[in-house]
Design a protein around this motif. Structure first.
Motif, short mmCIF file in Angstrom:
data_model
loop_
_atom_site.label_atom_id
_atom_site.label_comp_id
_atom_site.label_asym_id
_atom_site.label_seq_id
_atom_site.Cartn_x
_atom_site.Cartn_y
_atom_site.Cartn_z
N SER A 140 -7.89 8.89 -1.45
CA SER A 140 -6.45 8.62 -1.56
C SER A 140 -5.69 9.87 -1.15
O SER A 140 -6.19 10.99 -1.32
N GLU B 25 2.34 1.78 -3.55
CA GLU B 25 1.38 2.28 -4.53
C GLU B 25 0.92 3.71 -4.21
O GLU B 25 0.92 4.58 -5.08
N ASP B 26 0.49 3.94 -2.95
CA ASP B 26 -0.19 5.19 -2.61
C ASP B 26 0.75 6.32 -2.21
O ASP B 26 0.40 7.50 -2.35
N GLU B 27 1.91 5.99 -1.69
CA GLU B 27 2.83 7.03 -1.27
C GLU B 27 4.04 7.15 -2.19
O GLU B 27 4.30 8.19 -2.77
N GLY C 153 0.82 -1.21 0.00
CA GLY C 153 0.00 0.00 0.00
C GLY C 153 0.85 1.25 0.00
O GLY C 153 0.56 2.23 -0.70
N SER D 215 2.46 7.10 -6.23
CA SER D 215 1.43 8.10 -6.52
C SER D 215 1.75 9.48 -5.97
O SER D 215 1.15 10.47 -6.40
N ASN D 216 2.67 9.57 -5.03
CA ASN D 216 3.02 10.86 -4.47
C ASN D 216 4.52 11.17 -4.60
O ASN D 216 4.90 12.10 -5.30
#
Length: 443
Positions: free
Chosen positions: A305, A256-258, A253, A261-262
């Motif tokens: 998100s 993918e998300d940090e 997670g 995506s960031n």
């Protein structure tokens, strides 16, 4: 000592800026009322002084909808849940409560909103007043989940508005643009908490556009991102699940998300801003970086998100049947132009609702949102995209960049005159006016 004298006031010498950094305002003073009575006294006092009043939450609007040279109300003391009605399945919350805190509090009570946008930093009043929405086949915007609201009008009156009480105000004030008064509390419909299974999957642009109607019909919540300069998309399908919960793994997670995506996305956009010619090649790599995954969790953890990379955004709501044609036109325009676009284009849907100036008012809608990394020239891209969207009768998101005025908006909103007439009645002196509202609503 009166309530007005107890209201937290400060003479302002500082400049307020929004989240994206593209809007600035210097109010005469700021006020932080801690109750609806203090709020009403603040509004009444400002009106008596001939000062205009605006309320600002977290500043996530890209327009100057909250800017003022008068009194700027900060609602950070108007927070928390007033009451939960488990029989009626409603929750009443103070207007300055961030959606993040509301979602967490509801989850602790075993409750949930039916639908959410993709971020939850905004206050509940800011989100609903500008028409914040997620994506849904059957469930609409956050404002469409309102069952009652409390509104402080320009003369300091406190109105309770619902389908039964002040219904004409209720119809408009759920997405009121800050033009009708200051929202002090909102009652939302809620439901027992449930699980959503999210399925994220890469898909080609040609496939997702050719199958768009089926993907929308087959899923409770469907959205996708197209990566300009490529034929690649990332899709997300959210549907209710019997469980069990299976949230993303802690490490996967975070990746993918940090990280992707960031963190990495921030680096990629910084490179693209410095070297625009690199954007198409980077886009081809970026569009393949996110892999397929499936996970199951409570609603707000699936709908939302983290968004840490700052950008500017324009979004238009189109009749849903026009979305694919408009998107294909947008892709063709980018492909033949010298534009270099490092941010993906987001596509979502919403069913028709009955809110006077909701972007989905009276018609099933699809939303196409274009973004540019902060600090990157955006006007040429947004202008070209807006030309396509308005050719299809698009309605601009109230909190996102656009150039439309009251003349255009009166044509695409059948109930536009109903809203402006109500505004004339509730705020004839334009206590809640500013330059943005003058442009989009008229004098």
């Amino acid at each position: 000592m009166s309530s007005a004298s107890r209201t937290r006031k400060s003479r302002s010498s500082s400049t307020w800026r929004n989240w994206a950094g593209n809007v600035a305002a210097r109010p005469v003073r700021e006020a932080r009322p801690a109750s609806v009575q203090e709020l009403a006294d603040t509004v009444r006092g400002a009106a008596e002084e001939g000062l205009r009043v605006k309320t600002v939450g977290t500043g996530h609007s890209f327009t100057s909808i909250a800017a003022t040279d008068g009194v700027l109300i900060r609602p950070d003391l108007l927070t928390g849940i007033r009451r939960i009605d488990r029989r009626e399945l409603t929750v009443t919350v103070e207007s300055g409560t961030p959606l993040k805190r509301l979602n967490a509090a509801l989850a602790r009570e075993g409750l949930s909103l039916t639908n959410m946008g993709d971020i939850m930093e905004q206050t509940v009043a800011g989100a609903t007043s500008t028409g914040t929405h997620g994506t849904g086949r059957d469930s609409a915007s956050i404002a469409a989940q309102i069952r009652e609201l409390e509104l402080v009008t320009a003369d300091g009156r406190v109105l309770t508005c619902s389908e039964k009480e002040n219904p004409e105000v209720f119809a408009a004030a759920r997405t009121g643009l800050g033009a009708l008064g200051v929202v002090s509390a909102i009652t939302f419909a809620v439901e027992p908490i449930f699980l959503l299974t999210a399925r994220e999957e890469p898909m080609t642009f040609d496939r997702v556009t050719s199958e768009f109607d089926a993907l929308h019909a087959e899923n409770e919540h469907f959205e996708f991102y197209w990566f300009p300069h490529t034929g690649n998309c990332s899709t997300k399908r959210n549907n209710r699940s019997a469980g069990p919960a299976a949230p993303p793994g802690r490490i996967s997670g975070w990746i993918e998300d940090e990280f992707l995506s960031n963190g990495l996305f921030q680096v990629v956009n910084s490179i693209g801003r410095a070297v625009p010619a690199s954007v198409p090649a980077i886009a081809k790599v970026s569009s393949r970086a996110l892999s397929a995954r499936t996970y199951t969790d409570i609603p707000y953890k699936v709908f939302t998100s983290p968004r840490r990379v700052r950008f500017l955004e324009m979004e238009y709501a189109l009749p849903r049947e026009a979305a694919v044609a408009a998107l294909r036109e947008l892709k063709a325009m980018v492909d033949r132009s010298p534009l270099r676009v490092s941010f993906p284009v987001e596509v979502r849907t919403a069913p028709a609702d009955d809110i006077t100036l909701s972007t989905a008012s009276g018609r099933d809608s699809a939303y196409i949102a274009v973004h540019m990394y902060r600090g990157t020239p955006y006007r040429s891209y947004f202008t070209a995209a807006e030309r396509i969207m308005t050719a299809h009768g698009g309605r601009p998101h109230w909190g996102k960049l656009h150039t439309r005025d009251a003349g255009y908006l009166a044509d695409v909103y059948p109930r536009f005159g109903e809203f402006t007439a109500l505004r004339d009645r509730l705020d004839p002196e334009r206590v809640f006016g500013n330059d943005y509202l003058r442009r989009v609503l008229g004098a």
